[in-house]
Motif scaffolding. Structure first.
Motif, PDB file in Angstrom:
ATOM      1  N   LEU A 191       0.818  -1.217   0.000  1.00 43.97           N
ATOM      2  CA  LEU A 191       0.000   0.000   0.000  1.00 43.97           C
ATOM      3  C   LEU A 191       0.852   1.267   0.000  1.00 43.97           C
ATOM      4  O   LEU A 191       0.324   2.360  -0.186  1.00 43.97           O
ATOM      5  CB  LEU A 191      -0.929   0.004   1.225  1.00 43.97           C
ATOM      6  CG  LEU A 191      -2.090  -0.996   1.193  1.00 43.97           C
ATOM      7  CD1 LEU A 191      -2.782  -1.034   2.553  1.00 43.97           C
ATOM      8  CD2 LEU A 191      -3.088  -0.637   0.099  1.00 43.97           C
ATOM      9  N   GLY A 192       2.161   1.110   0.231  1.00 44.95           N
ATOM     10  CA  GLY A 192       3.054   2.261   0.230  1.00 44.95           C
ATOM     11  C   GLY A 192       3.578   2.665   1.592  1.00 44.95           C
ATOM     12  O   GLY A 192       4.339   3.635   1.705  1.00 44.95           O
ATOM     13  N   PRO A 348      -3.601   3.280   1.476  1.00 39.53           N
ATOM     14  CA  PRO A 348      -2.303   3.937   1.272  1.00 39.53           C
ATOM     15  C   PRO A 348      -2.107   5.065   2.285  1.00 39.53           C
ATOM     16  O   PRO A 348      -3.083   5.658   2.758  1.00 39.53           O
ATOM     17  CB  PRO A 348      -2.402   4.489  -0.156  1.00 39.53           C
ATOM     18  CG  PRO A 348      -3.404   3.602  -0.823  1.00 39.53           C
ATOM     19  CD  PRO A 348      -4.407   3.269   0.241  1.00 39.53           C
ATOM     20  N   ASP A 355      -4.696   7.824  -2.188  1.00 38.33           N
ATOM     21  CA  ASP A 355      -5.185   8.255  -0.888  1.00 38.33           C
ATOM     22  C   ASP A 355      -6.643   8.689  -0.950  1.00 38.33           C
ATOM     23  O   ASP A 355      -7.364   8.589   0.028  1.00 38.33           O
ATOM     24  CB  ASP A 355      -4.316   9.415  -0.382  1.00 38.33           C
ATOM     25  CG  ASP A 355      -4.756   9.915   0.991  1.00 38.33           C
ATOM     26  OD1 ASP A 355      -4.895   9.064   1.876  1.00 38.33           O
ATOM     27  OD2 ASP A 355      -4.967  11.129   1.144  1.00 38.33           O
TER      28      ASP A 355
END
Length: 361
Positions: A191-192, A348, A355
């Motif tokens: 997801l980062g 994220p 987002d």
């Protein structure tokens, strides 16, 4: 959960022993007591002086005495002992054992060891008196003397979700905790997130350490530095998730995501985040472990690693029944697979691509 417990015969002297073994009568002579007294000790009778009981148990252990299989009919019971018995986690285990016991016409006796990782001697004495078909110990274990007592009476036992290393010769059912920690962390990395905290369980518990090891392996594989300051130990309870969660989230460089050692600690973390004005998953992503029913009840529903607790309990019950019937298992250690269940508590990190799709609590 009641049953009629057969009364043991006081003159049962059938048994086998290992190298250098003695018969029950020889053990009685060495202990300076009668054979019926040794039989009382074997059968968990309470009318034996503590010093005499200790002397006889020591001789039984030293000579490797074991009652011959089938010499006495066991009671139609399964003994299920927890180190703690106070959460929906325990209910999932009870459900699995009860399911198998019901199919086999057995009752279940529940015990708790008051937080100790091995039950006390009082519990062992009760088991010897009940003579159950088998014993299942949850997050617990037996010390060598207790193991010898159950073995000498031909009472099989299985450890479910062992807290420590039960030993190669101890039947045990667990889960793929390392793989679960790896999957949870990889999900957050994908997801980062790169600043990922952990609310682990007790440092001495093997399952907790395995989950954290999986977390660390995922970070290292992704080239993300492991930061020990982001790893906090809890006790698998809601309160620990709250207090440890506040500790992590009050840091000036707080994590953007947290992997909790179980769902109950995730629930406490939700409370801590709410108190600090953080929204899940917009400001903080959370992944739990267990997939208890509460994971779908809280808001937002919790992304978590499913540990197949009911299936693990069923496997433990079937294994101890196989042992009671003289069937040798192909392996003494079985780990059932975990898997990630994605829900709405992860997204994220703020400012990252995607987002806008993050929900709010």
């Amino acid at each position: 959960m009641s049953a009629t417990i057969p009364q043991p015969s006081h003159d049962d002297q059938s048994g086998t022993a290992g190298e250098g073994a003695a018969t029950l009568a020889e053990i009685a002579r060495a202990a300076g007591v009668s054979a019926p007294t040794v039989s009382k000790v074997l059968n968990g009778r309470g009318d034996v002086a503590p010093a005499t009981r200790s002397r006889v148990e020591d001789l039984l252990r030293r000579h490797g005495y074991q009652r011959r299989r089938g010499s006495m009919q066991p009671a139609p019971l399964l003994d299920l002992v927890f180190h703690e018995l106070e959460s929906s986690w325990a209910m999932e285990v009870i459900r699995g054992v009860e399911r198998v016991a019901g199919q086999e016409g057995l009752s279940v006796v529940l015990s708790e060891s008051a937080g100790r990782l091995s039950p006390g001697q009082t519990w062992v004495d009760g088991v010897l008196a009940r003579r159950p078909t088998g014993v299942i110990l949850v997050l617990s274990g037996l010390d060598p003397a207790q193991r010898a007592q159950l073995i000498s009476r031909d009472i099989p036992f299985v450890v479910l979700d062992p807290a420590g290393d039960p030993g190669e010769d101890v039947p045990a059912i667990g889960a793929t905790n390392w793989q679960g920690g790896l999957a949870a962390t990889r999900h957050l990395l994908d997801l980062g997130h790169t600043r990922i905290g952990v609310l682990g369980g007790p440092a001495g518990m093997m399952c907790s350490r395995a989950r954290i090891d999986g977390y660390r392996a995922a970070l290292e594989t992704a080239g993300v530095r492991y930061d020990p300051d982001l790893v906090v130990s809890g006790n698998f309870h809601h309160e620990a998730g709250y207090t440890a969660g506040l500790e992590l989230l009050r840091r000036p460089d707080r994590p953007t995501a947290v992997f909790t050692g179980n769902d109950l600690q995730a629930l406490g973390l939700y409370e801590a985040a709410r108190e600090l004005g953080l929204s899940i998953p917009r400001d903080l992503s959370v992944v739990g472990f267990d997939d208890l029913p509460l994971a779908t009840w809280i808001s937002p529903p919790l992304t978590t690693v499913r540990q197949p607790l009911t299936e693990m309990a069923e496997a433990a019950a079937r294994l101890v029944l196989d042992l009671s019937r003289g069937r040798e298992p192909s392996t003494l250690r079985v780990d059932l697979a975990t898997r990630l269940v994605e829900r709405s508590s992860t997204a994220p990190p703020a400012g990252a691509s995607g987002d806008a799709a993050a929900g709010s609590e």
